[in-house]
Write an enzyme that holds these catalytic residues in place. Structure first.
Site, mmCIF file in Angstrom:
data_model
loop_
_atom_site.group_PDB
_atom_site.id
_atom_site.type_symbol
_atom_site.label_atom_id
_atom_site.label_comp_id
_atom_site.label_asym_id
_atom_site.label_seq_id
_atom_site.Cartn_x
_atom_site.Cartn_y
_atom_site.Cartn_z
ATOM 1 N N LYS A 1 0.854 -1.196 0.000
ATOM 2 C CA LYS A 1 0.000 0.000 0.000
ATOM 3 C C LYS A 1 0.890 1.247 0.000
ATOM 4 O O LYS A 1 2.083 1.176 0.270
ATOM 5 C CB LYS A 1 -0.908 0.004 1.230
ATOM 6 N N GLU B 1 3.168 9.211 1.832
ATOM 7 C CA GLU B 1 2.528 10.328 2.522
ATOM 8 C C GLU B 1 2.034 9.947 3.917
ATOM 9 O O GLU B 1 1.541 10.791 4.657
ATOM 10 C CB GLU B 1 1.355 10.839 1.675
#
Lengths: 747, 329
Positions: free
Chosen positions: A702, A706
């Site tokens: 995943k 950020e």
């Protein structure tokens, strides 16, 4: 590395393959490019007003100045597609016309462009240009023009600008414990080490642009649309990028101006924006006013959440940040509402900066959650665990994985979290007030369409060619690892070539989707190579028929399965061809629609606040993260750490100060725009859970780029409260904000 | 950057003869930045960085430091660390290692304000363009002066070193174009803005700083502390240099200078008067701080600096009377 190991490349903490080139200066960044013909140098002349009309511009002295080759202004700029046309290509692909007319749209917008033999000549000539303006009143501040606020047509990172699940007002009214708070988050500039830079050169009507850019295919469209060309006649080259953080998602004025001038001059033009340029000719995160209303029962169960956001949108440039977007995914509640409003403003381009939405959304939301936990008398870690949802609260969709509770529990244990309700001001260490804080991190996981192209030579070397970019994240390295694992071969036999729009089109870098999307495309391309080898091998040796292509192994220039083995060259010679060559193209699977996919983290901070001066210093910061399967433990660790450092900046340091009388950013260098320096970054601890999200992509990974920034800022803000009793309502938190609280505590 | 002549001076005498039409170039860490923005537009740069002015000599009059000594070299000099620790601390709290390696003693004194309105050529600034006005007055003025400002200018001097020099009662030696020399107390080198904020200091056109002399017997107790938003590479919100002796339990030879509060390093003579001869106590320190800041005026965003300055004075006096020499924030 032995045979056995070579099956498990993914996750290994390999050094960056591009590291030696970077530290020895061999990596050619955009402005380093030197072509056959010497480039001339361009310099942007900026508008000195926020809004209005150029009433006169005198370029005579500049044109006569030593070394000057060309001065472009709106009077002689070549025709371009009007700014904002080709809207359907998205904000990056639309026209970015510069110098198109006499209008000044924002402070610092280009009013002229000087090209000379040297930078010094161009820069001096720029100062010789005299511009007179008819100044008009501009909108520089969303809050001061709230009466003009509208709901944005689209929101970056959320499907709808407004959304309500349940009945917020009714539920909130009945809640026995509530928090209502208004927050201000500042404008910020990504401030990547490498500025926006472009070298443009033309050959027979075709344009080649060496530039610092995150997504090549969008840049190609943007330039082609601006210059009224076919995208196929524009080539973008961007092998190395010195940091993006969203600021290089799209093209900026220097690229358009370089391309225009290079065509006029029939000579390459190089432009590197100065640090001061970046504050108006690069994009920024705009100020937000966020209002949070939270209601809970006396046991600490959330009942109602409302998250409202007001911000500016640069006029004619459709981007709004989803500050409240994450609220519907965070905690269970009977009613959840988010509303976003924007005011069109005469300010430089507002666009994505690292973790758009979540970075500023978690900053305020997780601060408010801490406050609510305190009012309920519940330990803040416990409060978050109490409110873990079964399914995504806003949508009812199942989570693909939801390891937040584990992040919180393991983080609390590693950090040495002393549980219990927050009681601020109780801990001293010499002259320091010490505080602890916690916050959750959440960041949406996305897959974007991506292609890949792989070719395997007869000597067993694999070459990947993608228009993907490595913005410092480690893409070169992880794509090689993915390919090595997919083909069961040595990583050292793989060459990854990136950053050329002639290569297979990918998603580029942005939104933390690069590794998962492009990585999956590489994985698929390598699977196709396996199938290709097998089908060809079966044509020359029936013994290969019926073999599962997944059992093939590559060892140098031979392919083997069981006790059968063939040189790759023999297969190629027999069936014709020089290489095994395969492409792949992937897009998000259905699980991205039917399931809620996020990466998660829990952040724990310890701060000290000086009892004499109210200076706030971070003492340690710990994060436990789950981003599915980790592709490279070293580069992932660096990415998370870098994100956490961004979070330090968000809480305590970074702000672009605009003088709202003029619409001008004032602190336009790195002495005045404070990003964290080494001394602001104490002990950082990064823990990664060994997750695997089978719904995300075949790799199980995943997005990670950020995640680290989310939650780091509010953990620090909550620690400041624990230390001093000051609840941050505006960011970054400064001395003067905590001074009254410190004064109350210690005199 | 406006084209300019470049002259490399062979001696201080050469430099002042050549310098009347231009500016002296030391490390160039501030001047060159300002030239790129054409805020400084000298016709000539006289490079004094290669003069034999990088010597540090100890003598009866004190420590005589060449104007070309780098900030790093001065901060690290054994005699400076031993005898003038507040100076060493002040130097090390300024800028970055790279800048300190390049920046010189003379240039550090003469660096210009960091007022953002001074840097933005589109804004009104009486320091940059006399008579144009001051956009900082009603603008973003968190970093601006609380003492000694005028309606023409509220900028502050950014140096840490100069604050230390003012507190140590150092003397600046100069050479004028006519060959004459003079000695200027460091505390009087810079000036308040008044009606002519374009002048940062009292040097005449073409006058070159050649040396700084640190007094032979400075007070034994010394302390420098800088309050800043970022823990390194940040200009002072407020800074303080304090030196005194304790003689029979009483404060003697006290000097205090504040940075970040005024157009010049601010000698806190009112506080000094309260302290001199007194016995250290929290009450005395508070009285001294109140006396000094009584005339402070906030500009809006920087109002907090008044209270902060008082707290800093009290804290510095407290720590120093308890025997602490320096502090690493």
């Amino acid at each position: 590395m032995n045979q056995q190991d070579s099956r498990n490349w993914i996750g290994k903490p390999l050094d960056r393959v591009d590291g030696p080139a970077k530290v020895t200066g061999q990596a050619t960044y955009a402005a380093d490019y030197r072509g056959a013909r010497a480039a001339s140098i361009g310099f942007i002349v900026e508008a000195g007003i926020g809004k209005g009309r150029i009433s006169s511009i005198d370029t005579t002295a500049a044109e006569a100045s030593d070394g000057v080759l060309l001065v472009l202004s709106h009077k002689n700029a070549p025709e371009q597609a009007p700014f904002g046309s080709h809207k359907d290509a998205g904000r990056f692909g639309q026209s970015h016309a510069a110098l198109e007319n006499d209008r000044v749209k924002y402070h610092g917008a280009p009013v002229a462009f000087v090209v000379a033999e040297t930078l010094e000549q161009a820069r001096h000539a720029a100062h010789l240009i005299e511009v007179k303006y008819d100044i008009e009143a501009g909108v520089f501040d969303a809050e001061a023009h709230e009466e003009d606020a509208v709901r944005p047509d689209s929101l970056d990172g959320a499907d709808e600008a407004d959304k309500e699940t349940g009945n917020f007002e009714k539920t909130f009214d009945k809640a026995p414990v509530t928090v209502e708070a208004e927050y201000h988050t500042p404008a910020q500039h990504a401030s990547a080490m490498e500025p926006h830079a472009t070298v443009a050169e033309w050959s027979e009507g075709k344009l080649t642009v060496h530039m610092a850019i995150q997504i090549l295919s969008d840049a190609r469209k943007g330039l082609a649309h601006t210059l009224k060309m076919e995208p196929g006649d524009v080539r973008i080259v961007s092998p190395f990028i010195g940091g993006g953080f969203g600021s290089k998602l799209g093209i900026h004025n220097e690229a358009v101006l370089a391309a225009l001038a290079a065509r006029e001059l029939d000579r390459p033009v190089r432009v590197a924006q100065t640090r001061r340029n970046l504050f108006s000719n690069g994009p920024h995160r705009t100020e937000h006013r966020q209002r949070l209303k939270l209601g809970a029962d006396t046991d600490g169960r959330l009942l109602a959440i409302s998250h409202d956001s007001l911000a500016a949108m640069a006029r004619g440039y459709p981007f709004a940040e989803a500050a409240g977007g994450l609220t519907q995914s965070s905690y269970a509640a009977l009613a959840i509402r988010m509303r976003h409003r924007i005011v069109e403003a005469d300010i430089p381009k507002v666009d994505s900066m690292r973790a758009p939405g979540e970075a500023i959304g978690t900053l305020t939301f997780e601060s408010a959650i801490d406050e609510l936990a305190e009012r309920c008398g519940v330990d803040p870690v416990q409060f978050r665990l109490l409110n873990e949802p079964e399914t995504e609260p806003g949508s009812g969709k199942p989570f693909s994985t939801r390891p937040l509770a584990r992040c919180l529990s393991e983080g609390a244990a590693s950090f040495g979290w002393r549980s219990g309700p927050v009681r601020p001001g109780g801990k001293r260490d010499g002259r320091w007030l010490v505080g602890h804080g916690v916050a959750a991190a959440i960041r949406s996981n996305n897959i974007e369409p991506a292609g890949a192209e792989a070719s395997l030579s007869r000597d067993g070397r694999l070459t990947l060619k993608l228009d993907m970019t490595d913005i410092g994240t480690g893409t070169y390295t992880i794509l090689g690892q993915i390919a090595a694992e997919a083909l069961g071969m040595q990583a050292g036999m793989i060459e990854v070539r990136l950053g050329d729009s002639d290569f297979a089109e990918t998603c580029g870098s942005g939104g933390s989707f690069g590794a998962g999307s492009t990585g999956t495309a590489v994985h698929e391309a390598c699977q196709n190579i396996r199938a290709d080898i097998l089908s060809r091998a079966a044509r020359i040796d029936a013994g290969w028929s019926g073999v599962n292509s997944g059992e093939l192994r590559l060892d140098g220039d031979r392919v083997s399965v069981g006790d059968r083995s063939l040189p790759l060259g023999d297969i190629l010679d027999a069936v014709g061809g020089e290489t095994f060559h395969c492409k792949a193209h992937i897009k998000a699977g259905d699980a991205h629609e039917t399931m809620a996919q996020y990466s998660y983290g829990a952040l724990f901070a310890e701060v000290g606040v000086d009892t004499d001066t109210a200076e706030i210093r971070l003492r340690r910061l710990l994060g436990v993260f789950d981003a599915g399967r980790i592709l490279n433990r070293k580069t992932a660790h660096s990415q998370l750490m870098g994100g956490m450092i961004f979070g330090i900046g968000a809480a305590l340091l970074e702000e672009s100060l605009m003088d709202k009388r003029y619409g001008a950013f004032m602190n336009r260098d790195l002495a005045e725009y404070h990003i964290a320096v080494n001394r602001d970054v104490p002990r950082l601890e990064v823990h990664m859970l060994d997750g695997f999200d089978r719904h995300s992509n075949p790799l199980g990974s995943k997005g990670i780029g950020e995640l680290g920034i989310c939650g780091a800022g509010p953990a620090i803000a909550n620690a400041v409260y624990d230390a001093t009793g000051h609840r941050a309502r505006k960011f970054p938190v400064h001395i003067e904000d905590v001074l009254p609280a410190v004064s109350r505590l210690v005199g | 950057m406006k084209p300019f002549d470049y002259v490399r001076a062979g001696s201080a005498q050469d430099a002042v003869r050549a310098g009347a039409e231009g500016r002296f170039l030391g490390g160039g860490t501030n001047l060159v930045d300002l030239m790129k923005l054409e805020i400084e537009k000298p016709d000539r740069l006289v490079d004094v960085s290669r003069l034999a002015s990088d010597e540090i000599e100890d003598g009866v009059e004190g420590l005589r430091v060449g104007a070309g000594v780098s900030n790093s070299a001065l901060a690290g000099h054994p005699l400076v660390r031993e005898r003038y620790p507040l100076l060493s601390t002040a130097l090390l709290s300024g800028a970055t290692q790279q800048l300190r390696n390049k920046a010189t003693v003379g240039g550090n004194f003469l660096q210009r304000t960091r007022c953002q309105y001074f840097y933005d050529v589109f804004r009104a600034c009486n320091k940059r363009v006399p008579g144009s006005g001051c956009d900082a007055l009603d603008g973003i003025n968190r970093f601006h002066a609380i003492l000694g400002a005028s309606e023409r200018c509220i900028a502050v001097h950014p140096s840490d070193m100069a604050v230390a020099m003012a507190a140590l009662d150092a003397t600046v030696e100069t050479l004028k174009p006519d060959g004459s020399t003079r000695s200027i107390p460091a505390r009087s080198l810079h000036r308040l803005p008044g009606d002519t904020p374009q002048f940062d200091h009292v040097l005449e056109t073409g006058e070159l700083i050649t040396h700084v002399v640190l007094p032979a017997s400075p007070p034994k107790r010394q302390f420098y502390r800088k309050v800043r938003d970022r823990s390194s590479y940040a200009f002072a919100v407020v800074s303080i240099a304090v030196a005194f002796d304790l003689e029979g339990g009483r404060i003697a030879n006290v000097s205090i200078a504040l940075g970040g509060v005024a157009h010049k390093p601010w000698r806190a003579d009112r506080a000094e008067s309260v302290l001199e001869g007194g016995s250290p106590s929290a009450e005395l320190f508070a009285m001294a701080a109140e006396a000094e800041l009584a005339r402070a005026v906030g500009q809006g965003h920087n109002d907090f600096k008044i209270d902060l300055s008082k707290r800093l004075i009290v804290a510095a006096l407290r720590d120093l009377s308890e025997g602490k020499r320096e502090i690493a924030a």
